[in-house]
Design a protein around this motif. Structure first.
Motif, short mmCIF file in Angstrom:
data_model
loop_
_atom_site.label_atom_id
_atom_site.label_comp_id
_atom_site.label_asym_id
_atom_site.label_seq_id
_atom_site.Cartn_x
_atom_site.Cartn_y
_atom_site.Cartn_z
N ILE A 245 55.69 47.03 61.85
CA ILE A 245 56.98 47.19 61.18
C ILE A 245 57.63 45.82 61.05
O ILE A 245 57.80 45.11 62.05
CB ILE A 245 57.90 48.14 61.97
N ILE A 246 57.98 45.44 59.79
CA ILE A 246 58.56 44.12 59.53
C ILE A 246 59.78 44.29 58.63
O ILE A 246 59.68 44.83 57.53
CB ILE A 246 57.54 43.18 58.86
N ASP A 247 60.91 43.80 59.08
CA ASP A 247 62.13 43.80 58.28
C ASP A 247 62.12 42.55 57.41
O ASP A 247 61.81 41.46 57.90
CB ASP A 247 63.35 43.82 59.20
N ASP A 248 62.46 42.68 56.14
CA ASP A 248 62.47 41.56 55.19
C ASP A 248 61.15 40.79 55.23
O ASP A 248 61.09 39.62 55.58
CB ASP A 248 63.65 40.62 55.46
N LEU A 249 60.11 41.46 54.84
CA LEU A 249 58.75 40.91 54.87
C LEU A 249 58.66 39.54 54.22
O LEU A 249 57.93 38.66 54.68
CB LEU A 249 57.78 41.89 54.19
N GLU A 250 59.42 39.31 53.16
CA GLU A 250 59.30 38.06 52.40
C GLU A 250 59.93 36.85 53.10
O GLU A 250 59.64 35.72 52.71
CB GLU A 250 59.91 38.23 51.01
N ASN A 251 60.74 37.07 54.14
CA ASN A 251 61.38 35.93 54.83
C ASN A 251 60.33 35.01 55.45
O ASN A 251 59.46 35.45 56.19
CB ASN A 251 62.34 36.41 55.91
N SER B 258 60.51 46.35 54.95
CA SER B 258 61.62 46.36 54.01
C SER B 258 61.55 45.06 53.22
O SER B 258 60.99 44.06 53.68
CB SER B 258 62.96 46.46 54.75
N THR B 259 62.12 45.11 52.02
CA THR B 259 62.13 43.91 51.18
C THR B 259 63.26 44.01 50.18
O THR B 259 63.74 45.10 49.88
CB THR B 259 60.79 43.72 50.44
N HIS B 260 63.68 42.86 49.70
CA HIS B 260 64.67 42.80 48.63
C HIS B 260 64.00 42.40 47.32
O HIS B 260 64.68 42.27 46.30
CB HIS B 260 65.78 41.80 48.97
#
Length: 154
Positions: free
Chosen positions: A44-50, A79-81
Motif C-alpha cells: 500500500i502506497i499513498d501518492d505513488l508518484e511522489n 493513491s495518486t493525483h
C-alpha cells in the motif's frame, strides 16, 4: 580521476546524505515488491508518484500486472493525483474514485465507465468521470487572495 572510497553506514538516517529521496524510496518499494512477488501479499502506497518519475511508476505497475513477474498475485494498492497512471491498468474494476462532496465516497470506475477499452485518462481530464481537481472558481479566489496580500504588504 580519483577513486571514491566505499562508505559504510551505521545509521539509516545517514542515507539522506548520499542518496536522493527517490533512490531511497525506490530501494524500499522495489525491495518490498520483490518479497511480495515471491509469496503474495499487499503493498500500500499513498501518492505513488511522489519522488518517482513516470517510468519508474509505470515499471512498478507493470510488474504487479505481469503474471510471470508476479505469479502469486501480490496486490499493489495506491493513491495518486495523476490520471495518466490509469493508462497502465487494463481493468476498470481495479480502479476506485475517491471524492469528497459533503462526505467521502468511493466508487468503482466500472460503475462510471462500462468498457475497459475507453480512454480513462481523457475521461478524467474532461470531467466525465468526476472532477477531482479544484474548481476554476477556487483557483481564481486563491489567486485574488494572494494578490491582495502581496499588494497590502508594507
Amino acid at each position: 580521476s580519483e577513486e571514491k572510497k566505499e562508505k559504510i553506514l551505521y545509521d539509516l538516517a545517514e542515507l539522506n546524505t548520499y542518496l536522493s529521496s527517490g533512490t531511497i524510496k525506490g530501494i524500499n518499494v522495489f525491495g518490498r515488491a520483490i518479497s511480495l512477488f515471491e509469496n503474495g501479499g499487499y503493498l500500500i502506497i499513498d501518492d505513488l508518484e511522489n519522488h518517482f518519475n513516470h517510468e519508474i511508476v509505470s515499471t512498478l505497475i507493470r510488474f504487479f500486472t505481469d503474471k510471470i513477474v508476479n505469479p502469486h498475485g501480490a496486490t499493489l494498492i495506491f493513491s495518486t493525483h495523476y490520471s495518466e497512471l490509469l493508462e497502465h491498468i487494463e481493468r476498470n474494476d481495479c480502479i476506485y474514485i475517491v471524492e469528497n462532496k459533503d462526505r467521502i465516497t468511493i466508487t468503482p470506475l466500472n460503475k462510471r465507465m462500462q468498457r475497459n477499452d475507453e480512454n480513462k485518462v481523457q475521461s478524467f481530464k474532461s470531467g466525465l468521470i468526476g472532477n477531482t481537481a479544484p474548481s476554476y472558481e477556487a483557483y481564481i479566489q486563491l489567486k485574488k487572495s494572494i494578490i491582495k496580500k502581496v499588494e497590502t504588504k508594507p
